[in-house]
Design an enzyme around this catalytic site. Structure first.
Site, PDB file in Angstrom:
ATOM      1  N   HIS A 188       1.738   4.430  -2.884  1.00  0.00           N
ATOM      2  CA  HIS A 188       1.869   5.890  -2.741  1.00  0.00           C
ATOM      3  C   HIS A 188       3.257   6.318  -3.226  1.00  0.00           C
ATOM      4  CE1 HIS A 188      -1.819   6.732  -0.639  1.00  0.00           C
ATOM      5  NE2 HIS A 188      -1.521   5.959   0.393  1.00  0.00           N
ATOM      6  N   HIS A 204       3.584   6.530  -6.921  1.00  0.00           N
ATOM      7  CA  HIS A 204       2.820   7.684  -7.405  1.00  0.00           C
ATOM      8  C   HIS A 204       3.692   8.944  -7.276  1.00  0.00           C
ATOM      9  CE1 HIS A 204      -1.481   9.682  -7.373  1.00  0.00           C
ATOM     10  NE2 HIS A 204      -0.908   9.726  -8.558  1.00  0.00           N
ATOM     11  N   HIS A 207       0.835  -1.201   0.000  1.00  0.00           N
ATOM     12  CA  HIS A 207       0.000   0.000   0.000  1.00  0.00           C
ATOM     13  C   HIS A 207       0.876   1.260   0.000  1.00  0.00           C
ATOM     14  CE1 HIS A 207      -3.593   2.423   1.217  1.00  0.00           C
ATOM     15  NE2 HIS A 207      -2.632   3.205   1.692  1.00  0.00           N
ATOM     16  N   GLU A 208       1.790   1.319   0.957  1.00  0.00           N
ATOM     17  CA  GLU A 208       2.631   2.521   1.059  1.00  0.00           C
ATOM     18  C   GLU A 208       3.538   2.644  -0.165  1.00  0.00           C
ATOM     19  OE1 GLU A 208       1.695   4.660   3.015  1.00  0.00           O
ATOM     20  OE2 GLU A 208       0.472   3.352   4.267  1.00  0.00           O
TER      21      GLU A 208
HETATM   22 ZN   LIG Z   1      -2.745   5.264   1.928  1.00  0.00          ZN
END
Ligand SMILES: [Zn+2]
Length: 683
Positions: free
Chosen positions: A477, A480, A473-474
């Site tokens: 980010h 991105h 998940h991290e």
């Molecule tokens: Zn998040």
């Protein structure tokens, strides 16, 4: 890896020297830099008669970037290696930043200069990303009260400063309350049911405090195993009561770090500031910068999902209750029973536990596997660096290159929980990608922070599957932020991406943790090296949606509480937090928490972070990410062309266009909730 010609312009600015930062320099340096930036604004406005990108926007942006780079290690270290002096310096600077933000946001001359660029001839010749910078800036000027009368402007500035201090106070209270409680257990039998790793960690925690026995704390890696595995119901209740009353008027430290007053003040000031800006309430103000268009749209979206999940959630709860009844004659399921009996039932049904999976996810295998996954999807080479300055010895540092050996960005990886480190997991930027005034390119750098169990003794850290998902998940980010091709910092990477779309890449990347083909890359038994056996994998997949409707309604409860609270708020009316929470729970929750529960007092997302009237964003973005992943389900999860399409349509574009436009350019249509409900097994 050497840099080739096509990245000759690339230049990684010097990274922060974390270990050399002297706390006494922080406040003077921030003060001085802010003053320089203010002077520069006035100088540019007085020297130029016409304004454009090069003589104005980019120069100011660079001065802000400079300030941001100065501040980034301070705010980061305050979150991960906090101490009293650092916290004090950090908190002293917050009002300075708030004041500077107000100075910029309410500067009539600046506003007019941006307006003249928007209305001038140059505007149409600017790149789309540059146009977006100008348009967003004009929107933000309006939100920062540019149109207000002088007395209202002053009030606006005061409120902003108070909000910043209150949010910081909220967060400090939560951290202090978390640290203030611990329980020393001397008889290991009291910890029956806990996995060996948790018992060893508790023993290590006690040893570090020079105590005999086992120390339980409210840090998540200590709290979670107790709630999930402790046979001792009284112990679960005691730890739950301490955790769920942190920073409140209840529980073992009742009143000591109480956030009640802070919450009331925050809500009143948020309401006041939105009305100053001609919104009816803070929910409307929040949506002015989001993908969602109206409060009704958000409330309907959440209510719809709740209605679709409620019956299944009640069924899931009743199954856990029936099981608890057959096991221990429990008549009623309390909040501190749910995780415990859920886990037992899960084990019985799928004979699987997090602890059984842990040996298959040693740190290096997981981290290398993650890198292989993003390599196959986006063509990336990630190399660890060993010569770098850091804030803690456990931190690792990596460079990311593309297939042409071009350096794209870098990241710090800080995986383990420790004292004085804020809980949870997050990605933050250290450097943003931008074209500098001298023509060189600054590369993006990220902080990836988690709170996993650190290795016990000499063995490798072993992660639960949950932790693997968190890491993905991290990292979503992270890519991105780091794979962006945008060169204007306010729309580069995650900058300029609305809150309710910013979780798209992170939740999207989690999907690979559930795919057999990807699990073959990220798992390897710590002793034998075997990848996750097919039998375990099948059970995991079967277990994946276990109690998913229960989890869905819990998230919807938080989202609705946050949104409705900010939407319905009425100035001067007492007890609104409690009444809204009760009403939402009546409608949505299937397990009623005990009366002493004060989860809202440590709900940092909305009271200390940026998620106020925006917590729904997680679900909103889940719809986007599930839907985007459905294209990979059709094309093949390692389909490189689909990966390239996602990279180019979403990741590289950052905040340079609206999320709806970017989403449609990848999917060829608008998003819908089908894929999310299907992925959750909700019928
Ligand atoms: Zn998040």
């Amino acid at each position: 890896m050497t840099e080739t010609n096509n990245c000759a312009l690339n230049k990684t600015d010097a990274l922060p020297l974390f270990s050399d930062i002297q706390v006494e320099h922080i406040v003077p340096l921030v003060t001085e830099t802010i003053k320089k930036n203010r002077d520069l604004v006035e100088k540019l406005l007085s020297e130029n008669s016409t304004f454009n990108w090069d003589n104005f926007v980019n120069i100011l942006d660079e001065s802000d970037d400079h300030l941001g780079k100065l501040w980034s290690p301070v705010s980061h270290m305050n979150a991960v290696v906090s101490n009293d002096e650092l916290r004090e310096a950090h908190d002293t600077c917050l009002p300075l930043f708030a004041e500077y933000g107000t100075f910029i946001g309410q500067h009539q001359g600046l506003y007019q200069a941006y307006l003249s660029i928007k209305e001038g001839d140059e505007f149409n010749t600017l790149k789309a990303e540059q146009q977006k910078v100008i348009t967003d800036a004009l929107r933000d000027f309006k939100l920062a009260g540019i149109a207000l009368s002088d007395d209202k402007k002053q009030r606006y500035g005061e409120i902003k400063q108070q909000l910043a201090s209150l949010q910081s106070q909220f967060s400090n209270n939560v951290m202090d309350a978390t640290l203030a409680w611990s329980k020393l257990v001397t008889d290991v039998n009291e910890l029956a049911g806990l996995p060996e790793s948790a018992i060893a960690a508790a023993k290590q925690a006690a040893t570090e405090k020079e105590k005999q026995g086992y120390l339980l704390t409210l840090e998540f890696p200590s709290y979670l195993p107790v709630m999930t595995y402790a046979k001792n119901r009284a112990l679960r209740e005691e730890v739950y009561a301490a955790f769920s009353t942190r920073a409140s008027d209840q529980g073992p430290n009742a009143g000591e770090f109480d956030n009640s007053e802070v919450i009331d003040q925050l809500l009143a000031l948020r309401h006041e500031i939105s009305q100053l800006l001609d919104f009816n309430n803070y929910a409307e103000y929040s949506l002015a910068t989001k993908m969602a268009e109206s409060p009704d749209q958000v409330i309907n979206f959440l209510t719809d999902l709740s209605e679709q999940s409620h019956q299944q959630a009640m069924g899931e709860r009743d199954e856990v209750l029936a099981f608890a009844n057959s096991m221990d004659n429990l008549e009623q399921l309390q909040a501190w029973d749910l995780s415990y009996y859920s886990e037992l039932l899960k084990q019985q049904r799928y004979t699987i536990s997090d602890e059984e999976l842990r040996p298959y996810f040693p740190e290096n295998k997981v981290v290398d596997g993650l890198f292989s996954v993003v390599d196959r999807l986006f063509g990336l080479v990630i190399q660890e660096q060993f010569d770098f300055n850091t804030w803690h010895k456990d931190v690792r540092f990596f460079h990311i290159y593309d297939k042409n050996e071009c350096h794209l960005g870098s990241f710090y990886l800080d995986l383990y929980a420790r004292e004085f480190k804020r809980g949870g997991a997050w990605m933050n930027d250290c450097r943003v990608r931008r074209r500098q005034v001298d023509g060189s390119l600054q590369l993006p750098v990220a902080y990836l922070t988690c709170n996993f169990n650190k290795p016990v003794g000499n063995s490798s850290a072993l992660f639960t599957h949950n932790e693997v998902v968190t890491l993905f998940h991290e990292f979503g980010h992270g890519i991105h932020h780091m794979l962006t091709k945008i060169e204007s910092s306010s729309v580069s990477g995650i900058n300029g991406v609305p809150w309710d779309a910013v979780e798209l890449p992170s939740q999207f990347l989690e999907n690979w943790c559930w795919e057999p083909e990807a699990l073959a890359l990220i798992s390897g038994h710590v002793e034998t090296g075997d990848t996750l056996p097919a039998e375990l994998l099948e059970k995991m997949l079967a277990a994946k949606n276990y109690n998913s409707a229960l989890m869905m309604v819990r998230q919807l409860e938080f989202s609705l509480f946050d949104f409705v609270l900010h939407h319905q708020y009425e100035a001067g009316k007492a007890g609104q937090v409690e009444s809204v929470l009760t009403a939402i729970r009546e409608k949505v929750a299937v397990i009623k928490p005990p009366n002493f529960n004060r989860f809202q007092h440590s709900f940092s997302h909305i009271f200390a972070g940026g998620y106020a009237a925006g917590y729904y964003s997680y679900k909103w973005a889940e719809v986007l990410s599930a839907d985007a992943f459905s294209r990979f389900e059709e094309d093949g999860i390692f389909n490189a062309e689909t990966g390239k399409a996602f990279l180019e349509a979403i990741l590289e574009k950052g905040g340079s266009d609206t999320p709806m436009t970017l989403f449609k350019s990848f999917m060829g249509r608008e998003p819908n909730t089908d894929a999310l409900l299907r992925h959750c097994g909700i019928k």
